[in-house]
Design an enzyme around this catalytic site. Structure first.
Site, PDB file in Angstrom:
ATOM      1  N   CYS A 380       0.835  -1.201   0.000  1.00 51.58           N
ATOM      2  CA  CYS A 380       0.000   0.000   0.000  1.00 51.58           C
ATOM      3  C   CYS A 380       0.875   1.258   0.000  1.00 51.58           C
ATOM      4  CB  CYS A 380      -0.962  -0.042   1.189  1.00 51.58           C
ATOM      5  SG  CYS A 380      -2.305   1.149   1.085  1.00 51.58           S
ATOM      6  N   HIS A 513      -3.602  -5.010   0.375  1.00 49.41           N
ATOM      7  CA  HIS A 513      -3.112  -5.586   1.634  1.00 49.41           C
ATOM      8  C   HIS A 513      -3.243  -7.108   1.598  1.00 49.41           C
ATOM      9  CE1 HIS A 513      -2.575  -1.927   4.138  1.00 49.41           C
ATOM     10  NE2 HIS A 513      -3.445  -1.419   3.286  1.00 49.41           N
ATOM     11  N   GLU A 515      -1.854  -9.265   3.371  1.00 46.78           N
ATOM     12  CA  GLU A 515      -1.788  -9.889   4.698  1.00 46.78           C
ATOM     13  C   GLU A 515      -3.167 -10.254   5.243  1.00 46.78           C
ATOM     14  OE1 GLU A 515      -1.559  -5.357   5.635  1.00 46.78           O
ATOM     15  OE2 GLU A 515      -1.086  -6.744   4.012  1.00 46.78           O
TER      16      GLU A 515
END
Length: 538
Positions: A380, A513, A515
């Site tokens: 990001c 993102h 994750e």
């Protein structure tokens, strides 16, 4: 009909209600049941989207674009079920909904009160979209006794009466402290916490006792006696070395079986804990290690990058290597110290963030990774900083910047409504901070034969976003001529989603993102590849 499990906390906060709920969800799933987990947060913010990470920790984003509590990340990682907007509610959201209805006259002139209007809205949230589930686990944020949590506790008391006690179970998680000076374990805080809960009208059916040491049987009997709970339902949870041991700890204590017994249900199949045993063995006993530097401005608080920490651990599990996280504060990172601080680092990661603070340290660290061929992952804001570093040092655009923190420079990064095709700035519009984000899951198409397409093994991916600013597509050709490839774009070719360096072993930036989609039993391919590159770096 769904059965409801309410998880409350006592004595102190941050005891692990979220992890306990997530572990129980996995155990019930492994017994053949469908489970959904929800979080009821008592703070007055509508959502955590505009809260400081130092105040709240990470903001977890769902596929459908909700900014939620980090506990929903635990829920997803343990249960494997993607959360929805309807799985997280706050006092702020509840009050906003009720007041909006009042302004529209939907209460027909009645006096709007906490009971029944606020509590009824909470009960509607609990029951919404739950008909297909076998179990709905609802975690109540904060601790019993907090003024903020009273409407929620009252609502779940009423809810249990509405659905019938045979369809609702109360679990209370408390601290059983160990006093080093007297070498004693104390049960009195738990007794008082349960007393507080009972004074509100709720008798816990199961008590989970969090302690740093095993709790002797005599102490468990004492808790059973004074709290009016069957001794079998006094569950011990001792501090574990890694959170992924938690499901095995609760399995050993037969928490899942006690829940099924309460509801007069039987296990549909034997529980399988072997996957968890396998990953904890890798985490705890692997001799091979890699050092990954996370360079950000919220590194002092571990919860600020919770999903990121876990995703890196998952990448380590997939590569059978232990990942050591080295946290570096980008605000304090001096140019003269970069070489020294990154000396034994095998991979550099710049996470998401906002604002100008710490940008210089991040940009210099990215330059160090690029020049020294160190595996680099920018997420990001981290990707945007990589774009700025490359523009300044490789394209010779010395005033390249982001309009987020510099309105005078060349806006390589800007709000999508701040630039046009020719790169010129146009005036944006002012909106509430909570309403200007690109949130949730979006498609991205990957360039053929690119590094990223080989990592994903796909031409089209779907990832979660949380950002206001975008890379200006007008500069794409200039970047690619110098070796920075825009290897992932939005389906309409207007928004750069992924960049990678042509002449670098592993240098990737992503606007999303990843994750948020990584799980211990299904590591995200991007983190697996990043850790593999770090493992091979010399």
């Amino acid at each position: 009909m769904a059965r409801y499990i309410f998880v409350t906390g006592g004595v102190v906060s941050s005891l692990g209600k979220g992890l306990s709920s997530a572990s129980l969800a996995y155990l019930l799933q492994s017994r053949g049941y469908k489970v959904r987990i929800r979080k009821l947060d008592p703070y007055l913010n509508v959502d955590p989207g505009t809260m400081s990470p130092f105040q709240h920790g990470e903001v977890f984003v769902t596929d459908d674009g909700a900014e939620t509590d980090l506990d929903l990340g635990h829920y997803e990682r343990f249960s494997g079920v993607s959360a929805k907007k309807s799985d997280n509610i706050t006092t702020g959201k509840i009050y906003s909904d009720v007041l909006r209805k009042e302004r529209k006259g939907e209460y027909l002139g009645k006096t709007v009160q906490v009971i029944p209007h606020i509590t009824d809205r909470i009960k509607q949230f609990i029951k919404h979209d739950s008909s297909k589930e076998d179990f709905v686990i609802c975690e109540i944020g904060g601790i019993v006794g907090d003024i903020e949590s009273l409407p929620f506790v009252e609502a779940i008391r009423q809810f249990a009466n509405d659905v019938g006690k045979k369809n609702a179970l109360f679990i209370h998680l408390t601290l059983v402290p160990y006093l080093k000076a007297s070498d004693e374990i104390k049960t009195k805080p738990t007794q008082h916490s349960v007393k507080e809960l009972r004074s509100i009208g709720i008798q816990p059916d199961i008590i989970i006792c969090r302690s740093e040491r095993p709790i002797p049987l005599d102490h468990r009997k004492k808790i059973s006696l004074f709290c009016n709970v069957d001794i079998k339902n006094v569950i011990e949870t001792v501090d574990v070395r890694t959170i992924y041991e938690a499901p095995m700890s609760f399995f050993k204590e037969k928490l899942d079986l006690q829940v099924l017994n309460y509801f007069k249900l039987k296990s549909k199949k034997p529980a399988n804990l072997n996957p968890w045993k396998k990953i904890t063995k890798i985490i705890l006993h692997n001799k091979k290690q890699v050092n990954i530097a996370i360079i950000g401005k919220y590194v002092e608080l571990k919860d600020a990058y919770k999903s990121l920490d876990e995703a890196l651990t998952h990448g380590g599990i997939d590569n059978k290597v232990k990942v050591n996280l080295v946290r570096i504060d980008s605000e304090k990172l001096k140019i003269s110290e970069i070489k020294k601080k990154l000396k034994n680092i095998s991979g550099i990661l710049i996470p998401g963030g906002f604002g100008k603070r710490g940008t210089d340290g991040k940009i210099e660290a990215i330059k160090h990774a690029r020049l020294n061929k160190i595996p680099f992952l920018g997420i990001c804001y981290g990707m945007q900083m990589a774009i700025i570093e490359f523009a300044r040092n490789q394209l010779n655009l010395k005033n390249a910047t982001s309009s987020e923190f510099d309105k005078k420079g060349l806006p390589i990064i800007g709000l999508i409504n701040e630039w046009t095709k020719d790169g010129k700035k146009i005036k944006g519009t002012d909106k509430d901070l909570g309403g200007t984000m690109r949130l949730g899951s979006y498609d991205a198409k990957l360039k053929d034969n690119s590094k990223i397409s080989k990592i994903y093994k796909s031409k089209l991916i779907k990832e979660r976003h949380r950002h206001r600013y975008e890379v200006n597509i007008a500069f794409k050709d200039k970047f690619e001529k110098k070796g920075m490839i825009f290897s992932g774009l939005s389906p309409d070719n207007k928004l750069p989603e992924i960049i990678e360096l042509k002449n670098h072993p592993w240098f990737i930036g992503v606007q999303f993102h990843p994750e948020f989609k990584s799980r211990p039993l299904a590591p995200h391919p991007l983190f697996s590849s990043f850790i593999k590159a770090a493992k091979n770096h010399k």
